[in-house]
Design a protein around this motif. Structure first.
Motif, PDB file in Angstrom:
ATOM      1  N   GLY A 155      86.848  58.359  38.877  1.00  0.00           N
ATOM      2  CA  GLY A 155      87.658  59.554  38.764  1.00  0.00           C
ATOM      3  C   GLY A 155      88.046  59.821  40.265  1.00  0.00           C
ATOM      4  N   LYS A 156      87.040  59.954  41.406  1.00  0.00           N
ATOM      5  CA  LYS A 156      87.601  60.268  42.629  1.00  0.00           C
ATOM      6  C   LYS A 156      88.422  59.459  43.392  1.00  0.00           C
ATOM      7  CE  LYS A 156      83.130  63.109  42.837  1.00  0.00           C
ATOM      8  NZ  LYS A 156      81.961  63.397  43.528  1.00  0.00           N
ATOM      9  N   SER A 157      88.600  58.162  42.725  1.00  0.00           N
ATOM     10  CA  SER A 157      89.405  57.202  43.563  1.00  0.00           C
ATOM     11  C   SER A 157      91.027  57.316  43.059  1.00  0.00           C
ATOM     12  CB  SER A 157      88.763  55.818  43.457  1.00  0.00           C
ATOM     13  OG  SER A 157      87.627  55.642  43.737  1.00  0.00           O
ATOM     14  N   LEU A 158      91.148  57.935  41.740  1.00  0.00           N
ATOM     15  CA  LEU A 158      92.568  57.862  41.374  1.00  0.00           C
ATOM     16  C   LEU A 158      93.629  58.539  42.388  1.00  0.00           C
ATOM     17  CD1 LEU A 158      91.402  59.387  37.763  1.00  0.00           C
ATOM     18  CD2 LEU A 158      91.975  57.012  38.462  1.00  0.00           C
ATOM     19  N   GLU A 159      93.401  59.464  43.033  1.00  0.00           N
ATOM     20  CA  GLU A 159      94.475  60.069  43.616  1.00  0.00           C
ATOM     21  C   GLU A 159      94.756  59.122  45.013  1.00  0.00           C
ATOM     22  OE1 GLU A 159      93.028  64.032  44.726  1.00  0.00           O
ATOM     23  OE2 GLU A 159      94.088  64.853  43.070  1.00  0.00           O
ATOM     24  N   ALA A 160      93.544  58.421  45.479  1.00  0.00           N
ATOM     25  CA  ALA A 160      93.856  57.542  46.404  1.00  0.00           C
ATOM     26  C   ALA A 160      94.586  56.237  45.882  1.00  0.00           C
ATOM     27  CB  ALA A 160      92.608  57.009  47.013  1.00  0.00           C
ATOM     28  N   TRP A 161      94.323  55.859  44.834  1.00  0.00           N
ATOM     29  CA  TRP A 161      95.115  54.661  44.098  1.00  0.00           C
ATOM     30  C   TRP A 161      96.470  54.939  43.905  1.00  0.00           C
ATOM     31  CZ3 TRP A 161      91.060  53.230  39.760  1.00  0.00           C
ATOM     32  CH2 TRP A 161      89.955  52.561  40.307  1.00  0.00           C
ATOM     33  N   ARG A 162      96.516  56.280  43.401  1.00  0.00           N
ATOM     34  CA  ARG A 162      98.232  56.658  43.064  1.00  0.00           C
ATOM     35  C   ARG A 162      98.919  56.606  44.529  1.00  0.00           C
ATOM     36  NH1 ARG A 162      98.905  62.400  40.862  1.00  0.00           N
ATOM     37  NH2 ARG A 162      98.055  62.936  42.926  1.00  0.00           N
ATOM     38  N   ILE A 174      88.072  48.997  44.808  1.00  0.00           N
ATOM     39  CA  ILE A 174      87.039  49.452  43.758  1.00  0.00           C
ATOM     40  C   ILE A 174      85.792  49.602  44.430  1.00  0.00           C
ATOM     41  CG2 ILE A 174      85.850  48.941  41.340  1.00  0.00           C
ATOM     42  CD1 ILE A 174      88.903  49.220  41.453  1.00  0.00           C
ATOM     43  N   GLU A 175      85.323  50.819  44.688  1.00  0.00           N
ATOM     44  CA  GLU A 175      84.059  51.061  45.394  1.00  0.00           C
ATOM     45  C   GLU A 175      83.106  51.804  44.520  1.00  0.00           C
ATOM     46  OE1 GLU A 175      85.894  53.694  48.559  1.00  0.00           O
ATOM     47  OE2 GLU A 175      86.537  51.854  49.534  1.00  0.00           O
ATOM     48  N   ARG A 176      83.327  52.407  43.696  1.00  0.00           N
ATOM     49  CA  ARG A 176      82.510  53.069  42.801  1.00  0.00           C
ATOM     50  C   ARG A 176      82.148  52.133  41.418  1.00  0.00           C
ATOM     51  NH1 ARG A 176      85.694  57.081  45.139  1.00  0.00           N
ATOM     52  NH2 ARG A 176      84.487  58.826  46.366  1.00  0.00           N
ATOM     53  N   GLY A 177      81.016  51.947  41.012  1.00  0.00           N
ATOM     54  CA  GLY A 177      80.454  51.410  39.944  1.00  0.00           C
ATOM     55  C   GLY A 177      80.589  49.885  40.146  1.00  0.00           C
ATOM     56  N   ALA A 178      81.059  49.384  41.106  1.00  0.00           N
ATOM     57  CA  ALA A 178      81.174  48.000  41.321  1.00  0.00           C
ATOM     58  C   ALA A 178      79.831  46.952  40.948  1.00  0.00           C
ATOM     59  CB  ALA A 178      81.711  47.562  42.690  1.00  0.00           C
ATOM     60  N   LYS A 179      80.031  46.037  40.500  1.00  0.00           N
ATOM     61  CA  LYS A 179      78.809  45.199  39.915  1.00  0.00           C
ATOM     62  C   LYS A 179      78.077  44.892  41.169  1.00  0.00           C
ATOM     63  CE  LYS A 179      77.303  41.622  36.950  1.00  0.00           C
ATOM     64  NZ  LYS A 179      77.770  40.311  36.113  1.00  0.00           N
ATOM     65  N   ASN A 180      76.724  45.080  41.156  1.00  0.00           N
ATOM     66  CA  ASN A 180      75.899  44.799  42.362  1.00  0.00           C
ATOM     67  C   ASN A 180      76.134  45.373  43.724  1.00  0.00           C
ATOM     68  OD1 ASN A 180      74.262  42.949  40.622  1.00  0.00           O
ATOM     69  ND2 ASN A 180      75.344  41.143  41.233  1.00  0.00           N
ATOM     70  N   LYS A 181      77.104  46.560  43.521  1.00  0.00           N
ATOM     71  CA  LYS A 181      77.326  47.207  44.634  1.00  0.00           C
ATOM     72  C   LYS A 181      78.300  46.545  45.684  1.00  0.00           C
ATOM     73  CE  LYS A 181      73.546  50.297  44.552  1.00  0.00           C
ATOM     74  NZ  LYS A 181      72.331  50.972  45.040  1.00  0.00           N
ATOM     75  N   ARG A 182      78.955  45.644  45.019  1.00  0.00           N
ATOM     76  CA  ARG A 182      79.747  44.805  45.853  1.00  0.00           C
ATOM     77  C   ARG A 182      81.388  45.313  45.688  1.00  0.00           C
ATOM     78  NH1 ARG A 182      77.216  40.448  43.244  1.00  0.00           N
ATOM     79  NH2 ARG A 182      79.066  39.999  41.996  1.00  0.00           N
ATOM     80  N   PRO A 183      81.638  45.995  46.692  1.00  0.00           N
ATOM     81  CA  PRO A 183      82.969  46.475  46.525  1.00  0.00           C
ATOM     82  C   PRO A 183      84.055  45.322  46.485  1.00  0.00           C
ATOM     83  CG  PRO A 183      82.013  47.412  48.448  1.00  0.00           C
ATOM     84  CD  PRO A 183      81.096  46.403  47.922  1.00  0.00           C
ATOM     85  N   ARG A 184      85.139  45.684  45.890  1.00  0.00           N
ATOM     86  CA  ARG A 184      86.206  44.572  45.343  1.00  0.00           C
ATOM     87  C   ARG A 184      87.633  45.253  45.432  1.00  0.00           C
ATOM     88  NH1 ARG A 184      88.280  44.167  40.192  1.00  0.00           N
ATOM     89  NH2 ARG A 184      87.043  45.425  38.695  1.00  0.00           N
ATOM     90  N   ARG A 185      88.551  44.490  45.426  1.00  0.00           N
ATOM     91  CA  ARG A 185      89.979  45.058  45.246  1.00  0.00           C
ATOM     92  C   ARG A 185      90.743  44.332  44.132  1.00  0.00           C
ATOM     93  NH1 ARG A 185      93.811  45.245  50.414  1.00  0.00           N
ATOM     94  NH2 ARG A 185      92.933  42.880  50.474  1.00  0.00           N
ATOM     95  N   GLY A 278      86.484  40.513  40.545  1.00  0.00           N
ATOM     96  CA  GLY A 278      85.261  40.514  41.113  1.00  0.00           C
ATOM     97  C   GLY A 278      84.246  39.702  40.830  1.00  0.00           C
ATOM     98  N   HIS A 279      84.589  38.251  40.540  1.00  0.00           N
ATOM     99  CA  HIS A 279      83.743  37.289  40.611  1.00  0.00           C
ATOM    100  C   HIS A 279      83.555  36.321  41.740  1.00  0.00           C
ATOM    101  CE1 HIS A 279      82.568  37.882  36.225  1.00  0.00           C
ATOM    102  NE2 HIS A 279      83.855  38.205  35.893  1.00  0.00           N
ATOM    103  N   GLY A 280      84.478  36.759  42.836  1.00  0.00           N
ATOM    104  CA  GLY A 280      84.443  35.886  43.859  1.00  0.00           C
ATOM    105  C   GLY A 280      85.055  34.466  43.778  1.00  0.00           C
ATOM    106  N   PRO A 281      85.554  33.759  44.892  1.00  0.00           N
ATOM    107  CA  PRO A 281      86.186  32.478  44.890  1.00  0.00           C
ATOM    108  C   PRO A 281      85.317  31.258  44.290  1.00  0.00           C
ATOM    109  CG  PRO A 281      85.307  32.898  47.169  1.00  0.00           C
ATOM    110  CD  PRO A 281      84.841  34.072  46.221  1.00  0.00           C
ATOM    111  N   SER A 282      83.947  31.630  44.128  1.00  0.00           N
ATOM    112  CA  SER A 282      83.306  30.426  43.493  1.00  0.00           C
ATOM    113  C   SER A 282      83.281  30.142  42.018  1.00  0.00           C
ATOM    114  CB  SER A 282      81.889  30.313  43.945  1.00  0.00           C
ATOM    115  OG  SER A 282      81.149  31.694  43.766  1.00  0.00           O
ATOM    116  N   ARG A 283      83.991  30.982  41.270  1.00  0.00           N
ATOM    117  CA  ARG A 283      83.811  31.091  39.856  1.00  0.00           C
ATOM    118  C   ARG A 283      84.982  30.843  39.140  1.00  0.00           C
ATOM    119  NH1 ARG A 283      79.489  34.260  38.077  1.00  0.00           N
ATOM    120  NH2 ARG A 283      79.841  32.898  36.386  1.00  0.00           N
TER     121      ARG A 283
END
Length: 362
Positions: A155-162, A174-185, A278-283
């Motif tokens: 929710g708090k990222s929506l306006e920045a995304w727009r 994607i900074e909030r709720g990312a798996k294992n706290k790994r930010p992704r895009r 968000g799985h990284g390049p090795s998957r």
């Protein structure tokens, strides 16, 4: 505190040092506790992680198999024990390898699939009749390939995304709720920018007066909000192959089709998609076999996808993504990728019949 309790606490400490999400650490502790209980029943109380031996692990695996545990759950147990023992300086993964023990491998194919446009429209209609907050979560998951937790907390990222989309930047952090706290895009699908902007705008209007929370639980915390969202999903046509995870499959198939249509090499398509999900390049091998199984015919029958595939660094001929911009996977300075050297051997202690034997792992 008894000996077994001290052993479980030691395992919990190793699990915390290994890191990971709270759920992952919780499951590791539970799995080790069951293993410790099993060894106590056969006459060996473990006071520390290092007291575990190869034959105990093998007996425990066969005990779980005899209890009709499914291959996927069995693999999770073995992974938990391996992580805890690795942090304690032990490497016993070879003693419980599926190939050596001739265990059935888990089948990850066909459990989920991408939704058709009609199925997605029917889902939105059903969600709107049930709970308007769920509509926004579903649309964000579908158009941005978000996990449920990421959509719940975005929710708090929506306006920045727009703002980023309106500036022409289709890569969203994607900074909030990312798996294992790994930010992704993630990446906005180039053919669905309008639908994505519409979904984000509607979500902003909905949650602006709700402290930017899309779904609120009865106890005003994340746990209760997640429970409420799950209960809503269960009341919708979101089960089995069309569960909430099917929305990520829909995003993945759309992304891959658009990239292939643009003429991007298949391996690069899978690398980019793995990064966006968000799985990284090795998957990349998993991405092909799981997320893209419905469009497997669009990829070469024989494609070299080693499990440790690492994408090439940026060169003069930049690879483009589905947005037509240089692929963000490449690192900026054009330097050759650093290869991780061979780990130096670590010594660990294993007890055999009360005598300490030093072994070296690599």
């Amino acid at each position: 505190m008894g000996r077994r309790s001290r052993g479980v606490n030691h395992a919990a400490q190793m699990s915390r040092e290994a890191g990971g999400s709270k759920d992952s650490q919780k499951h590791r502790r539970q799995h080790w506790s069951e293993f410790s209980r099993f060894t106590a029943r056969i006459g060996h109380t473990l006071e520390t992680v290092n007291e575990a031996e190869d034959w105990m692990l093998e007996f425990f695996v066969w005990f779980l198999v005899a209890g009709a545990m499914k291959p996927g759950s069995l693999a999770n147990y073995r992974a938990s024990l391996s992580v805890i023992q690795g942090m304690a300086g032990q490497d016993m993964s070879r003693s419980t390898r599926s190939r050596d023990l001739q265990l059935e491998l888990r089948d990850r194919h066909g459990r989920h699939r991408a939704r058709t446009q009609q199925e997605f429209n029917d889902l939105l209609a059903a969600a709107q009749a049930l709970d308007n907050s769920v509509v926004h979560v579903i649309r964000l998951m579908r158009w941005l390939g978000l996990r449920m937790r990421e959509a719940l907390m975005c929710g708090k990222s929506l306006e920045a995304w727009r703002d980023l989309i309106l500036q022409g930047d289709l890569r969203l952090p994607i900074e909030r709720g990312a798996k294992n706290k790994r930010p992704r895009r993630t990446e906005v699908l180039a053919n669905h920018v309008d639908e994505t902007l519409e979904a984000i705008d509607a979500a902003v209007v909905y949650c602006r007066d709700r402290d930017f929370e899309l779904v609120s639980g009865c106890h005003d915390d994340l746990k209760s909000a997640k429970s409420r969202l799950k209960s809503r999903f269960e009341r919708l046509p979101m089960r089995r192959e069309l569960s909430s995870h099917s929305l990520r499959f829909t995003y993945a198939v759309d992304f891959a089709n658009a990239a292939l249509d643009r003429g991007i090499p298949p391996v690069d398509v899978l690398t980019q998609l793995s990064d966006r999900l968000g799985h990284g390049p090795s998957r990349v091998k998993m991405i092909l076999e799981v997320y893209c199984w419905q469009i497997r015919h669009r990829f070469p029958e024989k494609i070299r996808l080693p499990s440790d595939f690492v994408p090439k660094q940026r060169t003069k001929n930049l690879q483009t993504s589905t947005t037509g911009r240089p692929d963000d996977q490449s690192q900026g300075n054009g330097a050759a990728p650093r290869r991780r050297g061979r780990r130096s051997g670590r010594r660990f202690q294993v007890n055999h019949g009360g005598k300490g034997t030093t072994h070296k792992s690599y």
